[in-house]
Design a protein around this motif. Sequence first.
Motif, short mmCIF file in Angstrom:
data_model
loop_
_atom_site.label_atom_id
_atom_site.label_comp_id
_atom_site.label_asym_id
_atom_site.label_seq_id
_atom_site.Cartn_x
_atom_site.Cartn_y
_atom_site.Cartn_z
N UNK A 122 0.83 -1.21 0.00
CA UNK A 122 0.00 0.00 0.00
C UNK A 122 0.87 1.26 0.00
N UNK A 123 1.92 1.27 0.82
CA UNK A 123 2.80 2.43 0.89
C UNK A 123 3.53 2.65 -0.44
N UNK A 124 4.02 1.57 -1.03
CA UNK A 124 4.74 1.69 -2.30
C UNK A 124 3.82 2.21 -3.40
N UNK A 125 2.59 1.70 -3.44
CA UNK A 125 1.64 2.15 -4.46
C UNK A 125 1.26 3.62 -4.26
N UNK A 126 1.02 4.00 -3.02
CA UNK A 126 0.65 5.39 -2.72
C UNK A 126 1.77 6.35 -3.09
N UNK A 127 2.98 6.02 -2.67
CA UNK A 127 4.13 6.88 -2.97
C UNK A 127 4.39 6.94 -4.47
N UNK A 155 1.58 8.80 -17.10
CA UNK A 155 1.55 7.34 -17.09
C UNK A 155 0.11 6.85 -17.19
N UNK A 156 -0.08 5.86 -18.05
CA UNK A 156 -1.35 5.16 -18.08
C UNK A 156 -1.14 3.77 -17.51
N UNK A 157 -2.12 3.27 -16.84
CA UNK A 157 -2.12 1.94 -16.22
C UNK A 157 -0.83 1.61 -15.48
N UNK A 158 -0.50 2.46 -14.50
CA UNK A 158 0.69 2.23 -13.68
C UNK A 158 0.51 0.97 -12.83
N UNK A 159 1.60 0.22 -12.69
CA UNK A 159 1.57 -1.01 -11.92
C UNK A 159 2.77 -1.01 -10.96
N UNK A 160 2.51 -1.32 -9.69
CA UNK A 160 3.57 -1.37 -8.68
C UNK A 160 3.58 -2.76 -8.06
N UNK A 161 4.74 -3.42 -8.13
CA UNK A 161 4.89 -4.75 -7.55
C UNK A 161 5.96 -4.70 -6.46
N UNK A 162 5.65 -5.29 -5.32
CA UNK A 162 6.59 -5.34 -4.20
C UNK A 162 6.95 -6.80 -3.93
N UNK A 163 8.25 -7.10 -3.92
CA UNK A 163 8.73 -8.45 -3.68
C UNK A 163 9.80 -8.39 -2.62
N UNK A 164 9.76 -9.30 -1.67
CA UNK A 164 10.81 -9.38 -0.68
C UNK A 164 10.27 -9.60 0.72
N UNK A 165 11.18 -9.96 1.58
CA UNK A 165 10.86 -10.22 2.97
C UNK A 165 11.13 -8.95 3.76
N UNK A 166 10.27 -8.66 4.70
CA UNK A 166 10.43 -7.45 5.50
C UNK A 166 11.17 -7.69 6.81
N UNK A 185 14.40 -7.66 9.24
CA UNK A 185 15.57 -6.78 9.30
C UNK A 185 16.78 -7.38 8.60
N UNK A 186 17.41 -6.59 7.75
CA UNK A 186 18.58 -7.01 7.01
C UNK A 186 18.27 -7.58 5.63
N UNK A 187 17.01 -7.87 5.35
CA UNK A 187 16.66 -8.39 4.02
C UNK A 187 16.39 -7.23 3.07
N UNK A 188 16.11 -7.55 1.83
CA UNK A 188 15.88 -6.51 0.82
C UNK A 188 14.46 -6.57 0.30
N UNK A 189 13.94 -5.40 -0.04
CA UNK A 189 12.64 -5.26 -0.67
C UNK A 189 12.87 -4.71 -2.07
N UNK A 190 12.27 -5.34 -3.06
CA UNK A 190 12.41 -4.90 -4.44
C UNK A 190 11.05 -4.44 -4.96
N UNK A 191 11.04 -3.26 -5.55
CA UNK A 191 9.81 -2.69 -6.10
C UNK A 191 10.00 -2.49 -7.60
N UNK A 192 9.01 -2.93 -8.36
CA UNK A 192 9.00 -2.72 -9.81
C UNK A 192 7.83 -1.80 -10.14
#
Length: 141
Positions: free
Chosen positions: A65-70, A82-93, A95-102
């Motif tokens: 939700x935060x990634x899409x809003x931002x 932009x038309x039909x914007x798409x936000x995908x969030x992948x990753x474990x939250x 501590x120390x892991x990585x989050x990837x947003x497309x």
Amino acid sequence: MSWWRDQRGSAAAEMTLWAPVMVMAMVFVAVVVHRGVDARLRLNDVAHQAARAASIEHTTGRARAAATTIATKALAEAGVSCRDANVEVVGDLQPGSAVTVTVSCTVDLNGADLLGVPASKRLSSIASEVVDTWRSARDGT
């Protein structure tokens, strides 16, 4: 009648007529290329902002939700159409892991169709952000 056969100065006259047309064509190509490059740079920035917003959250749902809003807000502020914007969030939250947003969307390149270039193009950008190692756990500890 010999003055009709004299060709001196004809190349200069032709260059004078064609030079403005060629300069205008080069400027138009440069403007279209600039629009594409500018849209790609702005989309990269939006993806980084969305990844940072997602990495701060504690749950996957809130991260999406935060990634899409931002991303939506940043695209609007950046002036990217932009038309039909798409936000995908992948990753474990954890501590120390990585989050990837497309972030991907169809960008409108106004006037590009005059050059035979498609009037819109689907662009995508990926950004990763590390979840803070020392942040508190979900339960507040």
